[in-house]
Design an enzyme around this catalytic site. Structure first.
Site, mmCIF file in Angstrom:
data_model
loop_
_atom_site.group_PDB
_atom_site.id
_atom_site.type_symbol
_atom_site.label_atom_id
_atom_site.label_comp_id
_atom_site.label_asym_id
_atom_site.label_seq_id
_atom_site.Cartn_x
_atom_site.Cartn_y
_atom_site.Cartn_z
ATOM 1 N N ARG A 153 -10.418 -11.504 1.491
ATOM 2 C CA ARG A 153 -11.261 -12.570 0.933
ATOM 3 C C ARG A 153 -10.559 -13.922 0.974
ATOM 4 O O ARG A 153 -11.215 -14.966 1.004
ATOM 5 C CB ARG A 153 -11.681 -12.201 -0.492
ATOM 6 C CG ARG A 153 -10.556 -12.080 -1.480
ATOM 7 C CD ARG A 153 -10.896 -11.214 -2.682
ATOM 8 N NE ARG A 153 -10.947 -9.800 -2.320
ATOM 9 C CZ ARG A 153 -11.245 -8.825 -3.185
ATOM 10 N NH1 ARG A 153 -11.528 -9.125 -4.442
ATOM 11 N NH2 ARG A 153 -11.260 -7.568 -2.797
ATOM 12 N N LYS A 211 0.827 -1.198 0.000
ATOM 13 C CA LYS A 211 0.000 0.000 0.000
ATOM 14 C C LYS A 211 0.868 1.259 0.000
ATOM 15 O O LYS A 211 2.023 1.225 0.420
ATOM 16 C CB LYS A 211 -0.895 0.020 1.252
ATOM 17 C CG LYS A 211 -1.952 -1.067 1.288
ATOM 18 C CD LYS A 211 -2.731 -0.994 2.596
ATOM 19 C CE LYS A 211 -3.819 -2.053 2.653
ATOM 20 N NZ LYS A 211 -4.916 -1.773 1.714
#
Length: 511
Positions: free
Chosen positions: A370, A296
């Site tokens: 996920r 990130k």
């Protein structure tokens, strides 16, 4: 270093017909913007020979949430009378709960520096059940009183709220309903307090191990809870290859936490209802998310300590339902690990095998939530659940779509979706249902595995939910994307405690 967040507030009721005779440190009464007084304020004004109305006319415009503290009113026993602005009467009545929460929270903020008891004189909300009103008031009070100082070297004790007890004034006939509402609201507020503190703790303290110990501590406190904390070898034995692929990049060991709330002894009817299977809550517990190899940007990366707020909300909800002793079974599943870049971390293009047997091509290692949730959703099948709800700070796309107002709700089960939406409205912890058309599944096709872990830049929150749906076909399922609602940034940076109110209200409605 103490990691406790704050104290637990005490709530009670007092029955009286004469508000002006209540002996208390602070008495809160409502005032409308058009100069009208609530019933309790009218009683105070008559006892004070019109002094309250005179002040309102001269200097208090009663905008929603505004407060004004009056001291030593003649004919009034309370040391302070706190005027609470309700706005225009017709708008206040239309907004019902929301105005009550806003007004009551303002009262708490105003009274936080006082000693002793602040008494809430019934805020008039025509058409709203007293139980719901009391529940909302207790939640708002707990939220307003929250104070985090767990990681300060020298906490400012003077900054901590001194308000510890809230008493709601009700008619004798309404006392039972009010007490029930306050009890429910206090439990939700206590659950939110735990959730907020876990979220606010830094990633070097609130690790997967810390989450496991927090779950064990809850089980020691509440006898209705049973907890099992699985470590790496046990997770490997289960075959959770997708979850473990994320955990592999960090030196912090993963934990898979299983909580079970057995409920109080049930009647035959309740046992029959429970036979349909428990509700299962599944929480994403990424205690720090660097993005992995797909790292990130540095700006605001510190906020990725909040990537475990789904797990924190499961723990907070279990604290609330255990305190309320809800008489049916609820299961909580938390997949906890860090997502870090290292020589062992997932690489873009890697293919991993999930617990379900489905293979996943990892196109972006920052879509890791996920990957841990899918194995937890497969694990949930063994409980033969009546409903499964996963809670996750899953996508920035959901923040773009809904901001910080509504949680994203994804489900193909209309009954479950409607129940969650209704619980959100009731608890003021609102959600918005998003689409899940089959056509979106096309974006998840992979040339090298059964499914890709991202679907491209379009409809990112939707394709993330579609990914999870591939692992949740065995039961009614809903996904709550709380990336926009679990915490706030900027000067108000901090965890919100959402969606503990929504989840607890949903469980209350089932009970």
């Amino acid at each position: 270093m103490s990691h406790s967040g704050t104290f637990l507030m005490e709530f009670s009721t007092q029955t009286t017909a004469s508000a002006h005779q209540i002996k208390t440190a602070a008495l809160a009464v409502g005032v409308y913007a058009d100069g009208q007084l609530s019933a309790a304020a009218e009683l105070i004004d008559r006892a004070a020979n019109g002094a309250l109305r005179a002040v309102v006319k001269a200097e208090f415009r009663a905008r929603p949430g505004a407060t004004l503290v009056l001291r030593n009113l003649p004919g009034v026993t309370a040391q302070r009378v706190v005027l609470v602005g309700l706005g225009k009467r017709e708008e206040y009545c239309a907004r019902t709960h929301a105005s009550a929460e806003q007004a009551f929270a303002s009262v708490c903020v105003s009274a936080l520096l006082t000693e002793g008891v602040s008494t809430l004189a019934a805020l008039d909300i025509p058409g709203t059940p007293l139980r719901a009103r009391a529940r909302t008031a207790a939640i708002a009070a707990g939220s307003a009183a929250y104070h985090y100082d767990a990681t300060f070297g020298k906490p400012d004790r003077d900054a901590r709220p001194k308000l510890r007890k809230i008493t709601q004034v009700v008619a004798r006939a309404d006392a039972s309903q009010a007490q029930q509402g306050l009890r429910e609201g206090a439990a939700i507020a206590n659950g939110m307090e735990l959730t907020r503190t876990l979220g606010n703790l830094p990633g070097n303290i609130c690790t997967p191990t810390y989450l496991g110990e927090t779950a064990r501590k809850l089980a020691r406190e509440f006898k209705s809870l049973k907890v099992e904390v699985l470590e790496r070898k046990q997770i490997e034995a289960l075959g959770m290859g997708s979850f473990l692929s994320v955990a592999r990049g960090s030196d912090e060991p993963p934990r898979f936490i299983v909580l079970r709330h057995g409920g109080a002894p049930a009647t035959a009817a309740k046992k029959a209802k429970a036979a349909t299977g428990p509700v299962v809550l599944v929480g994403k517990g990424i205690t720090f998310d660097s993005g992995g190899i797909s790292i990130k940007p540095a700006a605001t990366m510190d906020e990725m300590k909040y990537d475990m707020c789904g797990a924190a909300s499961v723990l907070g909800t279990f604290r609330a339902l255990a305190e309320l002793e809800l008489p049916f079974e609820v299961v909580g599943l938390i997949a906890a690990c860090e997502n870090m870049p290292s020589g062992r971390a997932n690489k873009p293009g890697d293919v991993v095998t999930s617990l379900s047997g489905q293979t996943i091509e990892i196109l972006n290692t920052d879509a890791e939530g996920r990957l841990v949730l899918c194995d937890a959703l497969t694990y949930a099948e063994r409980f033969k659940p009546s409903a499964v709800i996963d809670i996750a700070t899953l996508t920035g796309a959901c923040v773009v779509a809904l901001g910080g107002v509504n949680t994203g709700l994804f489900s193909k089960d209309d009954a479950l979706a409607d129940a969650l939406l209704a619980a959100g409205r009731q608890s003021l912890d609102t959600a918005w249902r998003m689409p899940m058309d089959d056509a979106y599944q096309e974006q998840l096709k992979s040339n090298f595995a059964d499914i890709a872990n991202i679907g491209g830049p379009q409809a990112g929150a939707v394709t993330a939910a579609c990914f999870l749906s591939r692992f949740a076909k065995a039961y009614p399922w809903a996904h709550l994307d709380i990336a926009g609602t679990a915490w706030k940034g900027g000067k108000d940076k901090g965890a919100t405690g959402r969606p503990v109110p929504l989840l607890t209200q949903y469980l209350l409605d089932r009970g």
